[in-house]
Write a protein that holds these residues in place. Structure first.
Motif, PDB file in Angstrom:
ATOM      1  N   GLY A  90       0.151  -1.313  -0.330  1.00 24.53           N
ATOM      2  CA  GLY A  90       0.442  -0.186   0.650  1.00 24.53           C
ATOM      3  C   GLY A  90       0.818   1.456  -0.173  1.00 24.53           C
ATOM      4  N   CYS A  91       0.225   2.413   0.293  1.00 23.85           N
ATOM      5  CA  CYS A  91       0.679   3.842   0.295  1.00 23.85           C
ATOM      6  C   CYS A  91       1.609   3.767   1.978  1.00 23.85           C
ATOM      7  CB  CYS A  91      -0.291   4.581  -0.459  1.00 23.85           C
ATOM      8  SG  CYS A  91      -0.985   4.362  -2.017  1.00 23.85           S
ATOM      9  N   THR A  92       1.987   4.650   2.465  1.00 27.85           N
ATOM     10  CA  THR A  92       2.159   5.374   3.101  1.00 27.85           C
ATOM     11  C   THR A  92       1.486   7.262   3.046  1.00 27.85           C
ATOM     12  OG1 THR A  92       5.022   5.692   2.310  1.00 27.85           O
ATOM     13  CG2 THR A  92       4.075   4.306   3.850  1.00 27.85           C
ATOM     14  N   GLY A  93       1.640   7.309   4.203  1.00 26.46           N
ATOM     15  CA  GLY A  93       1.195   8.877   4.614  1.00 26.46           C
ATOM     16  C   GLY A  93       0.207   9.084   4.976  1.00 26.46           C
ATOM     17  N   LEU A  94      -0.642   9.971   5.544  1.00 23.92           N
ATOM     18  CA  LEU A  94      -1.867  10.250   5.831  1.00 23.92           C
ATOM     19  C   LEU A  94      -2.610  10.226   4.927  1.00 23.92           C
ATOM     20  CD1 LEU A  94      -1.145  13.819   8.131  1.00 23.92           C
ATOM     21  CD2 LEU A  94      -1.024  10.790   8.587  1.00 23.92           C
ATOM     22  N   VAL A  95      -3.908   9.512   4.765  1.00 25.51           N
ATOM     23  CA  VAL A  95      -5.136   9.171   3.887  1.00 25.51           C
ATOM     24  C   VAL A  95      -5.115  10.218   3.275  1.00 25.51           C
ATOM     25  CG1 VAL A  95      -7.380   9.730   5.131  1.00 25.51           C
ATOM     26  CG2 VAL A  95      -7.225   7.889   3.761  1.00 25.51           C
ATOM     27  N   THR A  96      -4.976  11.842   3.864  1.00 26.61           N
ATOM     28  CA  THR A  96      -6.150  13.242   2.507  1.00 26.61           C
ATOM     29  C   THR A  96      -4.612  13.500   2.135  1.00 26.61           C
ATOM     30  OG1 THR A  96      -4.686  14.268   4.676  1.00 26.61           O
ATOM     31  CG2 THR A  96      -7.298  14.025   4.817  1.00 26.61           C
ATOM     32  N   GLU A  97      -3.475  13.093   2.447  1.00 21.15           N
ATOM     33  CA  GLU A  97      -2.269  13.111   0.849  1.00 21.15           C
ATOM     34  C   GLU A  97      -3.228  12.474  -0.080  1.00 21.15           C
ATOM     35  OE1 GLU A  97       0.979  12.079   2.979  1.00 21.15           O
ATOM     36  OE2 GLU A  97       1.044  13.008   4.666  1.00 21.15           O
ATOM     37  N   HIS A  98      -3.540  11.462  -0.489  1.00 21.94           N
ATOM     38  CA  HIS A  98      -3.645  10.157  -0.943  1.00 21.94           C
ATOM     39  C   HIS A  98      -4.785  10.728  -1.813  1.00 21.94           C
ATOM     40  CE1 HIS A  98       0.114   8.329  -0.720  1.00 21.94           C
ATOM     41  NE2 HIS A  98      -0.402   8.047   1.123  1.00 21.94           N
ATOM     42  N   PHE A  99      -5.615  12.198  -1.385  1.00 23.91           N
ATOM     43  CA  PHE A  99      -6.349  12.555  -2.655  1.00 23.91           C
ATOM     44  C   PHE A  99      -7.023  12.772  -4.170  1.00 23.91           C
ATOM     45  CE2 PHE A  99      -9.107  14.551   1.122  1.00 23.91           C
ATOM     46  CZ  PHE A  99      -9.745  13.045   1.811  1.00 23.91           C
ATOM     47  N   GLY A 100      -5.401  12.279  -4.509  1.00 27.02           N
ATOM     48  CA  GLY A 100      -5.389  12.445  -5.716  1.00 27.02           C
ATOM     49  C   GLY A 100      -5.435  11.420  -6.485  1.00 27.02           C
ATOM     50  N   LYS A 101      -5.161  10.068  -5.940  1.00 23.39           N
ATOM     51  CA  LYS A 101      -5.858   9.110  -6.035  1.00 23.39           C
ATOM     52  C   LYS A 101      -6.955   8.663  -6.452  1.00 23.39           C
ATOM     53  CE  LYS A 101      -1.639   6.809  -4.515  1.00 23.39           C
ATOM     54  NZ  LYS A 101      -0.480   8.234  -3.727  1.00 23.39           N
ATOM     55  N   ALA A 102      -8.227   9.695  -5.762  1.00 31.76           N
ATOM     56  CA  ALA A 102      -9.861   8.774  -6.157  1.00 31.76           C
ATOM     57  C   ALA A 102      -9.595   9.234  -7.084  1.00 31.76           C
ATOM     58  CB  ALA A 102     -10.077   9.649  -4.661  1.00 31.76           C
ATOM     59  N   LYS A 103     -10.117   8.000  -7.822  1.00 28.27           N
ATOM     60  CA  LYS A 103     -11.448   8.434  -9.252  1.00 28.27           C
ATOM     61  C   LYS A 103     -12.226   8.516  -9.319  1.00 28.27           C
ATOM     62  CE  LYS A 103      -8.443   4.265 -10.795  1.00 28.27           C
ATOM     63  NZ  LYS A 103      -8.132   3.031 -10.582  1.00 28.27           N
ATOM     64  N   VAL A 104     -12.517  10.108  -8.490  1.00 27.00           N
ATOM     65  CA  VAL A 104     -13.804  10.520  -8.302  1.00 27.00           C
ATOM     66  C   VAL A 104     -13.961  11.841  -9.273  1.00 27.00           C
ATOM     67  CG1 VAL A 104     -14.484   9.254  -6.629  1.00 27.00           C
ATOM     68  CG2 VAL A 104     -13.582  11.305  -6.129  1.00 27.00           C
ATOM     69  N   ASN A 105     -15.133  12.243  -9.107  1.00 23.10           N
ATOM     70  CA  ASN A 105     -15.625  13.355  -9.736  1.00 23.10           C
ATOM     71  C   ASN A 105     -16.045  14.561  -8.571  1.00 23.10           C
ATOM     72  OD1 ASN A 105     -16.452  16.196 -10.093  1.00 23.10           O
ATOM     73  ND2 ASN A 105     -17.706  15.116 -12.126  1.00 23.10           N
TER      74      ASN A 105
END
Ligand SMILES: Cc1cc2nc3c(=O)[nH]c(=O)nc-3n(C[C@H](O)[C@H](O)[C@H](O)COP(=O)(O)OP(=O)(O)OC[C@H]3O[C@@H](n4cnc5c(N)ncnc54)[C@H](O)[C@@H]3O)c2cc1C
Length: 279
Positions: free
Chosen positions: A182-197
Motif C-alpha cells: 500500500g501507500c504511506t502517509g496520511l489518508v488526506t495526502e492521497h486524495f489525488g488517487k481518488a477516481k471521483v468527480n
C-alpha cells in the motif's frame, strides 16, 4: 428471544469473538430475528459491574444473522468487553442514532481512519452489494489509513471490495515491512488517487477528529458540496436517547440528532468534531 424495546437493555450472549488487531476485538452477538437497524446506528452495550458504552454497529443490515461490534480497549468498559469470550452474557439496548443518508449520487468516496472503518463497513458492504446487483457504473473509492500494517482491520473484506471493483487506497503512517504493497502517509495526502468527480460525489468520513476535520476541509476546497460531506461524530454519551444532555453540542444532541452529520449541519450548528470540544 422477545422483540427488544429500544429503551430497555436486553440480555444476550456472545456467539463468537475474534481478535482483529492488537486490543481490537470483533464480536458476533446473538439478537432476535426482528432486531433491525441501519448503517451508521449504534447500540449501548453493558457489562454487569463495569458499565455501559456506545458502540457502532458494524454488521450489514439484512445480511448478517448476528449483530457485529468491533471494540478497541481504551478504558474500563471497553476492557471489560474485550475480556469476554464466546458464550458470555452482555446487555444491549438500541439501535440508536441517525443512520447514514444515501443519496444516489454518481460517485462515492469513503474515508476511513483506524477504527473509523467500523461504522462505515456496513455502508460499504451495502453499496458494493447494490452495485453488483444493479450493474451500475457508479464508482466507489475507499481510502483507508492506519497507523501501521498490523492495525489494518478487515483486510480480507478490503481485498474483496477491490475485487468487486472498488478503487481501494490503503495507506499507513509508517511501515518498516518491505512486503507492504500500500501507500504511506496520511489518508488526506492521497486524495489525488481518488477516481471521483468531487463535484458530483458523496463522501462518508470516520476516523480521528483531526483526520475528519482535514478531510472535510480538503473535500470542500475541491468542490464537493457541504451537504454531501457526511461524517459520524463521537461524543461522551450516557443515555444514548437524548435525555441526559451529556453529548449536547452546538444545540444538538449527538446521540439522538447524530451521530451522523453533514458538513453543512456541522457548520450551521457549530458542532465541533472531536472529543475535547464536547461535554
Ligand atoms: C456513537 C459512538 C459510537 C462508537 N463506536 C465505537 C465502536 O464501534 N468501537 C469502539 O471501540 N468504540 C466506539 N466508540 C467509543 C466508545 O464508546 C468509547 O471508547 C467507550 O465509551 C470508552 O469507555 P471506557 O469505559 O472503556 O473508557 P473510559 O475509561 O470511560 O475512558 C477512556 C478514555 O476514552 C475517553 N472516552 C470515553 N468514552 C468516550 C466517548 N464516548 N467519546 C469520546 N471519548 C471517550 C475518555 O475521555 C478517556 O480518555 C463509540 C462512541 C460513540 C459516541
Amino acid at each position: 428471544m422477545p422483540t427488544p424495546n429500544i429503551y430497555l437493555p436486553f440480555k444476550t450472549s456472545i456467539r463468537d469473538v475474534k481478535e482483529v488487531a492488537k486490543d481490537v476485538k470483533l464480536f458476533s452477538i446473538v439478537v432476535p430475528g426482528d432486531f433491525t437497524y441501519q448503517a451508521g446506528q449504534f447500540v449501548m452495550v453493558s457489562v454487569l459491574g463495569a458499565g455501559e458504552a456506545p458502540i457502532s454497529i458494524t454488521s450489514t443490515p439484512g445480511v448478517s444473522r448476528d449483530l457485529e461490534l468491533c471494540v478497541r480497549t481504551v478504558g474500563h468498559v471497553s476492557s471489560a468487553l474485550n475480556s469476554l469470550t464466546t458464550g458470555d452474557g452482555i446487555w444491549v439496548r438500541g439501535p440508536y442514532g441517525r443512520p447514514f443518508p444515501v443519496n444516489g449520487r454518481q460517485d462515492t468516496l469513503f474515508i476511513c481512519g483506524g477504527i473509523g472503518i467500523v461504522p462505515l463497513r456496513p455502508l460499504i458492504n451495502q453499496m458494493m452489494n447494490t452495485r453488483a446487483k444493479t450493474n451500475k457504473k457508479a464508482t466507489v473509492t475507499i481510502m483507508y489509513g492506519s497507523r501501521n500494517p498490523s492495525e489494518v482491520l478487515f483486510l480480507d473484506e478490503v481485498a474483496a471490495w477491490q475485487d468487486q471493483g472498488a478503487n481501494v487506497v490503503l495507506t499507513v503512517d509508517t511501515c518498516q515491512i518491505e512486503s507492504w504493497k500500500g501507500c504511506t502517509g496520511l489518508v488526506t495526502e492521497h486524495f489525488g488517487k481518488a477516481k471521483v468527480n468531487f463535484k458530483n460525489s458523496t463522501a462518508y468520513i470516520c476516523g480521528p477528529h483531526v483526520m475528519i476535520q482535514a478531510a472535510m476541509r480538503d473535500l470542500s476546497l475541491m468542490g464537493m458540496s457541504d451537504d454531501h460531506i457526511i461524517t459520524t461524530l463521537e461524543a461522551h454519551m450516557k443515555c444514548g436517547v437524548g435525555k441526559c444532555g451529556h453529548c449536547f453540542c452546538g444545540g444538538k444532541l449527538i446521540c439522538e440528532e447524530g451521530p451522523v452529520f453533514s458538513l453543512e449541519e456541522i457548520k450551521k450548528y457549530n458542532i465541533k468534531p472531536g472529543r475535547d470540544s464536547l461535554v
